[in-house]
Design a protein around this motif. Structure first.
Motif, PDB file in Angstrom:
ATOM      1  N   ALA A 145      38.626  -7.534  69.144  1.00 31.66           N
ATOM      2  CA  ALA A 145      37.644  -6.737  68.402  1.00 31.66           C
ATOM      3  C   ALA A 145      38.117  -5.287  68.336  1.00 31.66           C
ATOM      4  CB  ALA A 145      36.285  -6.824  69.083  1.00 31.66           C
ATOM      5  N   HIS A 146      38.603  -4.801  69.453  1.00 32.53           N
ATOM      6  CA  HIS A 146      39.112  -3.438  69.551  1.00 32.53           C
ATOM      7  C   HIS A 146      40.242  -3.217  68.543  1.00 32.53           C
ATOM      8  CE1 HIS A 146      41.789  -0.377  71.363  1.00 32.53           C
ATOM      9  NE2 HIS A 146      40.686   0.192  71.789  1.00 32.53           N
ATOM     10  N   ASN A 147      41.186  -4.130  68.529  1.00 28.19           N
ATOM     11  CA  ASN A 147      42.361  -3.954  67.679  1.00 28.19           C
ATOM     12  C   ASN A 147      42.040  -4.111  66.191  1.00 28.19           C
ATOM     13  OD1 ASN A 147      43.755  -3.492  69.960  1.00 28.19           O
ATOM     14  ND2 ASN A 147      44.775  -5.487  70.053  1.00 28.19           N
ATOM     15  N   ARG A 148      41.004  -4.881  65.891  1.00 30.57           N
ATOM     16  CA  ARG A 148      40.584  -5.073  64.499  1.00 30.57           C
ATOM     17  C   ARG A 148      40.197  -3.734  63.855  1.00 30.57           C
ATOM     18  NH1 ARG A 148      39.559  -5.060  60.315  1.00 30.57           N
ATOM     19  NH2 ARG A 148      38.399  -6.326  58.839  1.00 30.57           N
ATOM     20  N   PHE A 149      39.699  -2.790  64.667  1.00 33.22           N
ATOM     21  CA  PHE A 149      39.273  -1.478  64.146  1.00 33.22           C
ATOM     22  C   PHE A 149      40.115  -0.341  64.743  1.00 33.22           C
ATOM     23  CE2 PHE A 149      35.878  -4.218  63.007  1.00 33.22           C
ATOM     24  CZ  PHE A 149      35.407  -3.715  61.813  1.00 33.22           C
ATOM     25  N   PHE A 150      41.367  -0.672  65.006  1.00 33.62           N
ATOM     26  CA  PHE A 150      42.302   0.234  65.658  1.00 33.62           C
ATOM     27  C   PHE A 150      42.529   1.525  64.860  1.00 33.62           C
ATOM     28  CE2 PHE A 150      46.785   1.344  66.688  1.00 33.62           C
ATOM     29  CZ  PHE A 150      46.667   1.463  68.057  1.00 33.62           C
ATOM     30  N   MET A 151      42.558   1.424  63.533  1.00 38.07           N
ATOM     31  CA  MET A 151      42.927   2.555  62.690  1.00 38.07           C
ATOM     32  C   MET A 151      41.731   3.346  62.161  1.00 38.07           C
ATOM     33  SD  MET A 151      45.979   3.279  62.238  1.00 38.07           S
ATOM     34  CE  MET A 151      47.438   2.652  63.049  1.00 38.07           C
ATOM     35  N   GLU A 152      40.546   2.735  62.157  1.00 35.69           N
ATOM     36  CA  GLU A 152      39.407   3.360  61.502  1.00 35.69           C
ATOM     37  C   GLU A 152      38.928   4.580  62.301  1.00 35.69           C
ATOM     38  OE1 GLU A 152      40.154   0.241  61.423  1.00 35.69           O
ATOM     39  OE2 GLU A 152      39.935  -0.300  59.322  1.00 35.69           O
ATOM     40  N   SER A 153      38.380   5.559  61.620  1.00 33.91           N
ATOM     41  CA  SER A 153      37.973   6.801  62.270  1.00 33.91           C
ATOM     42  C   SER A 153      36.461   6.964  62.304  1.00 33.91           C
ATOM     43  CB  SER A 153      38.575   8.004  61.536  1.00 33.91           C
ATOM     44  OG  SER A 153      37.986   9.184  62.038  1.00 33.91           O
ATOM     45  N   GLY A 154      35.954   7.232  63.485  1.00 30.84           N
ATOM     46  CA  GLY A 154      34.523   7.457  63.646  1.00 30.84           C
ATOM     47  C   GLY A 154      34.099   8.881  63.293  1.00 30.84           C
ATOM     48  N   LEU A 155      34.977   9.646  62.662  1.00 31.81           N
ATOM     49  CA  LEU A 155      34.591  11.020  62.315  1.00 31.81           C
ATOM     50  C   LEU A 155      33.541  11.041  61.211  1.00 31.81           C
ATOM     51  CD1 LEU A 155      35.046  14.050  62.725  1.00 31.81           C
ATOM     52  CD2 LEU A 155      36.922  13.955  61.086  1.00 31.81           C
ATOM     53  N   SER A 156      33.726  10.157  60.227  1.00 27.81           N
ATOM     54  CA  SER A 156      32.814  10.193  59.090  1.00 27.81           C
ATOM     55  C   SER A 156      31.985   8.925  58.982  1.00 27.81           C
ATOM     56  CB  SER A 156      33.601  10.370  57.795  1.00 27.81           C
ATOM     57  OG  SER A 156      32.768  10.058  56.700  1.00 27.81           O
ATOM     58  N   PRO A 157      30.669   9.041  59.137  1.00 30.84           N
ATOM     59  CA  PRO A 157      29.821   7.851  58.977  1.00 30.84           C
ATOM     60  C   PRO A 157      29.779   7.389  57.521  1.00 30.84           C
ATOM     61  CG  PRO A 157      28.468   9.813  59.388  1.00 30.84           C
ATOM     62  CD  PRO A 157      29.906  10.239  59.501  1.00 30.84           C
ATOM     63  N   MET A 158      30.242   8.267  56.596  1.00 28.88           N
ATOM     64  CA  MET A 158      30.205   7.888  55.181  1.00 28.88           C
ATOM     65  C   MET A 158      31.389   6.993  54.799  1.00 28.88           C
ATOM     66  SD  MET A 158      28.216  10.651  55.552  1.00 28.88           S
ATOM     67  CE  MET A 158      28.946  12.253  55.234  1.00 28.88           C
ATOM     68  N   ALA A 159      32.585   7.344  55.295  1.00 27.87           N
ATOM     69  CA  ALA A 159      33.781   6.591  54.905  1.00 27.87           C
ATOM     70  C   ALA A 159      33.831   5.213  55.567  1.00 27.87           C
ATOM     71  CB  ALA A 159      35.034   7.379  55.255  1.00 27.87           C
ATOM     72  N   PHE A 160      33.309   5.112  56.783  1.00 27.32           N
ATOM     73  CA  PHE A 160      33.407   3.848  57.520  1.00 27.32           C
ATOM     74  C   PHE A 160      32.014   3.386  57.969  1.00 27.32           C
ATOM     75  CE2 PHE A 160      37.511   5.990  58.171  1.00 27.32           C
ATOM     76  CZ  PHE A 160      38.352   5.028  57.642  1.00 27.32           C
ATOM     77  N   PRO A 161      31.252   2.851  57.007  1.00 26.14           N
ATOM     78  CA  PRO A 161      29.890   2.408  57.350  1.00 26.14           C
ATOM     79  C   PRO A 161      29.878   1.342  58.441  1.00 26.14           C
ATOM     80  CG  PRO A 161      30.418   1.882  55.046  1.00 26.14           C
ATOM     81  CD  PRO A 161      31.557   2.687  55.570  1.00 26.14           C
TER      82      PRO A 161
END
Ligand SMILES: *Cc1c(COP(=O)(O)O)cnc(C)c1O
Length: 454
Positions: free
Chosen positions: A56-72
């Motif tokens: 599960a961790h690796n599935r979202f390895f690249m995504e950034s939690g900085l923007s709630p808009m870009a990565f809902p």
């Protein structure tokens, strides 16, 4: 020993095979948690479980939690983790909060929230104060230091719990928050949260329950007790208690999540809003963020969400049942050793162990066990060995072996006394021999700098 500056950025890359083998060699020197010989730092629920969470961790390895808009997706993970934790801690739909990188950050956020609330609502306060029982975690000292607040430490009662009368006496016009632990690290007790929070409510100020260590365990121990199992009763410490306005709970402890995951939760958004930071006059555009860090790990949010969904109440209950089984076995075994006893009345699976025999110093005992491959933390006032028991101690059935080696080591120490010579005992001994607090602080900082240099 290699000095960092002797290591330069390599001209060419290193092969995957070679790096893998180097890492294995590095790992050999680490605390041996895989065999269940580490009574601190690592919270493990078995390799099947861990491998699934890693996916599960690796599935979202690249995504950034900085923007709630870009990565809902990440926004959703975080909101659902918060919501599930609020349910676990008996809050309601008015409760909100965020994921943070650890207990320290959660505590920093709560402190900043109460300071900024006071700046807004109690502008007469120039020097905001927090009241913190002696046993509460140093993260509150760090928070007071970072946010320039005064911290008033209050004494404990005879059972290592916060003395409510002492807290009451410490309240002044400048008090903005009161703290209680559920559980505290050194002894594993729950402070009288209902009485402490009532004081905060009466004075119209914030109350923070530090449940970093107990948050993902006490709700399940409570249920075990209600179901008639032989575990202690859990006093109320959560949002059920009127006056509790915030709670910190670490996912990366008994939540069994990867390191870098914790929660800070508030009773309602009237408090929560003071946690946020915004800057609107930047050439890069308006900037806002909920917690200390900027960019946040999407992988950690995904991992935390997966764990809570995967385990649910039933899964966490099973882990808590196993953990309490191993913890009770270890406590009973220790109580049978005449030279040792348990410190105070711990509520769950974290406890200190003091010596009744002047020939047995707990720090030296821990050092000697360290030589046999065990990793044991120590705490002070009074000097104690410290144990954090979790599911993998149960899975590995390690307690009988430990008790055996513990008794052997005690007998050895009685026959062949060891001076405070090396290891943790030497460091603790050295610190306590220093003339004053500033010298001690300087020495500890220098010691830590040396650790990171080499
Ligand atoms: C671990 C702990 C903290 C701090 O948490 P970190 O994750 O190490 O930053 C705070 N309070 C208690 C009681 C703890 O056990």
């Amino acid at each position: 020993m290699v000095k960092p500056k002797d290591i330069t950025m390599p001209e060419n890359g290193t092969s995957k095979e070679e790096l893998t083998s180097i890492m294995s060699r590095f790992h050999e020197g680490d605390a041996n948690w895989e065999q269940g010989k580490t009574w601190t730092y690592v919270y493990n629920a078995g390799s099947d479980f861990t491998n699934f969470i890693k996916q599960a961790h690796n599935r979202f390895f690249m995504e950034s939690g900085l923007s709630p808009m870009a990565f809902p997706s990440l926004k959703r993970f975080e909101a659902e983790v918060v919501s599930m934790a609020v349910d676990m801690l008996r809050g309601n739909k008015r409760c909100f909060g965020n994921m943070t990188t650890g207990g320290t950050e959660s505590i920093l956020m709560a402190t900043k929230t109460y300071r900024d609330w006071a700046r807004d609502k109690k502008p007469a306060i120039n020097e905001p104060e927090m009241i913190v029982p002696e046993s509460a975690h140093p993260a509150f000292e760090k928070a007071a230091h970072y946010f320039d607040m005064n911290i008033i430490r209050t004494p404990l009662d005879g059972n290592f719990k916060a003395d409510v009368k002492a807290v009451e006496r410490a309240i002044t016009e400048n008090t903005v928050m009161i703290v209680g632990s559920a559980i505290d690290y050194p002894t594993g007790i729950v402070d009288p949260i209902e009485d402490l929070a009532a004081l905060a409510k009466e004075h119209g100020i914030g109350f923070h329950t530090d449940s970093c260590l107990g948050g993902f365990m006490l709700p399940f121990v409570r249920k075990l007790h209600e179901e008639g199992e032989d575990v202690p009763r859990v006093p109320d410490f959560d949002f059920k208690v009127p006056g509790v306005t915030s709670i910190s709970a670490d996912l990366h402890k008994y939540g069994y999540a990867p390191k870098g995951t914790s929660l800070i939760l508030y009773k309602n958004q009237k408090w929560w809003k003071y946690q946020f930071f915004a800057h609107v006059e930047w050439s890069g555009g308006a900037y806002a963020s909920p917690t200390m860090t900027g960019t946040r790990s999407g992988a950690l949010m995904a991992a935390a969400w997966t764990i809570m969904k995967f385990l649910g109440w039933k899964g966490y209950m099973t882990l808590a049942r196993n953990t309490m089984h191993a913890a009770r076995e270890l406590q009973r075994g220790i109580e049978e050793i005449p030279e040792l006893s348990i410190r105070g009345d711990p509520v769950m699976s974290v406890f200190g162990c003091v010596s009744n025999d002047e020939k047995i110093n707990p720090y030296i005992l821990a050092d000697q066990l360290g030589k046999k491959g065990w990793t044991i933390d120590c705490v002070d006032a009074p000097q104690s060995m410290h144990f954090i028991v979790c599911d993998h101690h149960y899975q590995k059935q390690i307690v009988p072996l430990f008790l055996e080696e513990l008794k052997e080591t005690i007998d050895d120490l009685k026959d062949n006394p060891v001076d405070v010579a090396d290891g943790a005992a030497a460091v603790y001994g050295m610190i306590s021999s220093l003339p004053d607090r500033d010298t001690a602080k300087d020495t500890v900082i220098k010691f830590m700098m040396d650790q990171y240099k080499t």
